[in-house]
Write an enzyme that holds these catalytic residues in place. Structure first.
Site, mmCIF file in Angstrom:
data_model
loop_
_atom_site.group_PDB
_atom_site.id
_atom_site.type_symbol
_atom_site.label_atom_id
_atom_site.label_comp_id
_atom_site.label_asym_id
_atom_site.label_seq_id
_atom_site.Cartn_x
_atom_site.Cartn_y
_atom_site.Cartn_z
ATOM 1 N N LYS A 32 8.407 0.094 -7.597
ATOM 2 C CA LYS A 32 9.684 0.421 -6.958
ATOM 3 C C LYS A 32 10.235 1.720 -7.540
ATOM 4 O O LYS A 32 10.445 1.827 -8.742
ATOM 5 C CB LYS A 32 10.671 -0.722 -7.183
ATOM 6 C CG LYS A 32 12.109 -0.418 -6.737
ATOM 7 C CD LYS A 32 13.071 -1.510 -7.193
ATOM 8 C CE LYS A 32 14.530 -1.098 -7.021
ATOM 9 N NZ LYS A 32 15.462 -2.107 -7.555
ATOM 10 N N ASP A 89 20.698 4.111 -7.499
ATOM 11 C CA ASP A 89 21.154 3.065 -6.585
ATOM 12 C C ASP A 89 22.668 2.943 -6.641
ATOM 13 O O ASP A 89 23.230 2.388 -7.582
ATOM 14 C CB ASP A 89 20.502 1.730 -6.958
ATOM 15 C CG ASP A 89 20.906 0.612 -6.002
ATOM 16 O OD1 ASP A 89 21.383 0.927 -4.890
ATOM 17 O OD2 ASP A 89 20.734 -0.560 -6.365
ATOM 18 N N LYS A 145 28.249 -0.540 -5.447
ATOM 19 C CA LYS A 145 28.421 -1.137 -6.765
ATOM 20 C C LYS A 145 29.735 -0.666 -7.380
ATOM 21 O O LYS A 145 30.203 0.433 -7.073
ATOM 22 C CB LYS A 145 27.280 -0.702 -7.694
ATOM 23 C CG LYS A 145 25.887 -1.160 -7.315
ATOM 24 C CD LYS A 145 24.874 -0.597 -8.304
ATOM 25 C CE LYS A 145 23.452 -0.985 -7.939
ATOM 26 N NZ LYS A 145 23.170 -2.408 -8.194
ATOM 27 N N ASP A 156 16.625 2.599 -12.032
ATOM 28 C CA ASP A 156 16.183 1.723 -10.954
ATOM 29 C C ASP A 156 14.827 2.135 -10.390
ATOM 30 O O ASP A 156 14.298 1.475 -9.515
ATOM 31 C CB ASP A 156 17.230 1.659 -9.837
ATOM 32 C CG ASP A 156 17.241 0.319 -9.120
ATOM 33 O OD1 ASP A 156 16.730 -0.661 -9.699
ATOM 34 O OD2 ASP A 156 17.743 0.247 -7.990
ATOM 35 N N ASP A 182 22.662 -3.528 -1.149
ATOM 36 C CA ASP A 182 22.349 -3.384 -2.565
ATOM 37 C C ASP A 182 21.098 -4.165 -2.952
ATOM 38 O O ASP A 182 20.686 -4.142 -4.105
ATOM 39 C CB ASP A 182 23.539 -3.846 -3.417
ATOM 40 C CG ASP A 182 23.444 -3.391 -4.854
ATOM 41 O OD1 ASP A 182 22.701 -2.419 -5.122
ATOM 42 O OD2 ASP A 182 24.109 -3.991 -5.721
ATOM 43 N N GLU A 184 18.121 -3.331 -1.934
ATOM 44 C CA GLU A 184 17.279 -2.336 -1.269
ATOM 45 C C GLU A 184 15.864 -2.269 -1.832
ATOM 46 O O GLU A 184 14.923 -1.886 -1.138
ATOM 47 C CB GLU A 184 17.935 -0.947 -1.367
ATOM 48 C CG GLU A 184 17.704 -0.169 -2.659
ATOM 49 C CD GLU A 184 18.218 -0.867 -3.904
ATOM 50 O OE1 GLU A 184 17.606 -0.683 -4.969
ATOM 51 O OE2 GLU A 184 19.230 -1.594 -3.831
ATOM 52 N N ARG A 202 13.711 -4.579 -2.660
ATOM 53 C CA ARG A 202 12.749 -5.454 -1.986
ATOM 54 C C ARG A 202 12.392 -4.933 -0.597
ATOM 55 O O ARG A 202 11.306 -5.220 -0.088
ATOM 56 C CB ARG A 202 13.306 -6.868 -1.911
ATOM 57 C CG ARG A 202 14.526 -7.041 -1.023
ATOM 58 C CD ARG A 202 15.273 -8.324 -1.278
ATOM 59 N NE ARG A 202 15.912 -8.305 -2.586
ATOM 60 C CZ ARG A 202 16.599 -9.328 -3.093
ATOM 61 N NH1 ARG A 202 16.737 -10.456 -2.389
ATOM 62 N NH2 ARG A 202 17.152 -9.244 -4.275
#
Length: 464
Positions: free
Chosen positions: A230, A235, A242, A253, A312, A314, A316
């Site tokens: 990933k 993010d 967030k 991230d 949020d 995202e 996956r």
């Protein structure tokens, strides 16, 4: 840090000796010391508790020898990387481990190198780091290769997002491919929208173009192993934004992509007998008028439709398209790395990544590799009944469960829907960060599970 700064002096080089000691050894060892050194150890009240150090002087006042306490090596809480603490305790100079010390010298060398890492890209000057002579009888080149791959991955995680976007992750993959003769394909722009619609949807609001990186190395007829990482370079949470406190570490991230790149570097450097594929979907989850929205329904590469329950969640989504690409050729082993859920951190803390697999034999091998590599993990269940929590009234599935329970498990079940053909699939849900400095684990970015996967693959697919 430049990985060539991590090095070992040639064996036999003159250096100050370091003796590792357990408490039970101390009385006899102390009695055999020269009188001046015995008196000095007594004056400083040295005992070989874990992490304690004593710098013994020579008759002329120079540093003659270092004593370092291991503590009780049989205790459950004993840290096998404790030798790394020496890097921060010793004055600048050149050192060597005494061969008859009661410690695995390979592990101690790795601990030293991992602790020698510094992220000083933005510093005006770098502090000196003590150097180590390569002990006899260890695989010094192999240990250096692992430490340098870890350092390169840590550099990626530690680099702030203004200097690390999708293009820079692509550049890192291309440099790696060039070093080892691998082939790289990158999909972006309109082709990305067509081939990897979830990746494009997550990254479309950022001015930095999302992309999918696909690296292939090794003989075509060798067993196929695919690593997926990933690569969310920052993010915001998207429209489900967030809070400010939740964004402070979001440069990490992309830690899954860094772990995958580090593992790939170790694998290629070890010339393992496999055909390696590395897939990295990389995006910035930003906010703009064209951002994807809660309630949107997007058809994934696999053909499944996904209702967006939360922007949020995202990671996956981009992994889903990458896993569908990997699954099409049914690799012998599929591994994905992701900083995916806070639920895994709540359950296991920052030091212990969760992993999920349906293959019990693979799980046993992973757990053993984690112990051998000093890169621990803990298995959580792919509890199939929880898949119903991802049901959607208007699409094939939702990207979140909408409730507070089993967040790491439902995320893993979501990913599993996109790799149905691959039977040996493991998902690592990692933190990608050391909250505080420990031996071998400096505070900051960490490529958790990369060394584990390298150790696992060395066992499953040893070099010819």
């Amino acid at each position: 840090m430049p990985t060539d700064r991590l090095d070992l002096a040639p064996a036999g080089t003159t250096a100050i000796p370091i003796r590792f000691l357990e408490p039970a050894e101390w009385p006899a060892f102390e009695a055999a010391l020269p009188p001046i050194q015995r008196a000095y150890a007594g004056a400083t009240q040295f005992v070989p508790k874990a992490g304690r150090i004593c710098l013994l002087p020579a008759a002329d006042g120079s540093l003659d020898r270092v004593l370092f306490g291991l503590g009780d090596t049989g205790a459950a809480a004993h840290d096998r990387l404790i030798a790394g603490r020496l890097v921060g305790l010793l004055p600048d100079g050149r050192y060597r481990f005494e061969a008859d010390s009661g410690i695995d010298l390979g592990e101690a060398t790795l601990a030293w190198l991992l602790s020698s890492y510094r992220f000083d890209r933005y510093k005006a000057a770098s502090a000196p780091i003590p150097s180590l002579v390569a002990p006899d009888g260890i695989d010094a080149e192999g240990i250096l290769r692992v430490a340098r791959a870890v350092a390169a991955g840590r550099d990626l995680v530690n680099t702030p997002s203004n200097d690390l976007g999708p293009a820079e992750i692509e550049e890192a993959a291309r440099r790696l491919a060039e070093r080892y003769g691998a082939a790289v394909t990158v999909t972006c722009g309109e082709e990305l929208a067509k081939e990897f619609p979830l990746v494009r949807a997550v990254g479309t609001a950022s001015p930095r173009s999302p992309r999918l990186i696909d690296l292939i190395w090794g003989e075509p007829d060798a067993p196929r192993v695919t690593l997926v990482g990933k690569g969310v370079v920052f993010d915001t949470g998207g429209l489900d934004i967030k809070p400010s406190s939740g964004m402070l570490l979001m440069k990490k991230d992309m830690g899954g992509s860094a772990a995958a790149l580090a593992a790939a570097e170790m694998v290629m450097g070890s010339s393992l007998n496999l055909r390696l594929r590395l897939i990295v979907p990389t995006v910035e989850n930003a906010i703009a008028g064209n951002a994807f929205r809660p309630g949107d329904v997007i058809r994934a590469r696999s053909g499944l439709t996904v209702e967006i329950g939360n922007t949020d969640a995202e990671g996956r989504l981009i992994l889903a398209d990458a896993l569908a690409l990997a699954d099409a050729e049914e690799p012998d082993l599929l591994v994905d790395f992701a900083t995916l859920t806070g639920a895994a951190r709540v359950a296991l803390g920052p030091d212990l990544p969760a992993f999920f697999t349906e293959d019990d034999a693979l799980s046993t091998a992973i757990e053993k590799a984690g112990v051998d590599a000093i890169d621990p993990v803990w298995r959580l269940p792919l509890h199939a009944p929880y898949a119903s929590l991802l049901d959607s009234k208007i699409a094939d599935l939702n990207n979140v469960s909408g409730g507070p329970f089993a967040g790491a498990i439902t995320a893993a079940l979501f990913l599993r829907r996109f790799a149905p053909k691959t039977k040996r699939h493991v998902h690592f849900d990692l933190y990608g960060w050391n909250p505080s400095t420990k031996p071998g684990r400096p505070e900051g970015g960490e490529v958790q599970t990369a060394r584990l996967v390298h150790t696992l693959l060395m066992t499953l697919y040893p070099a010819a």
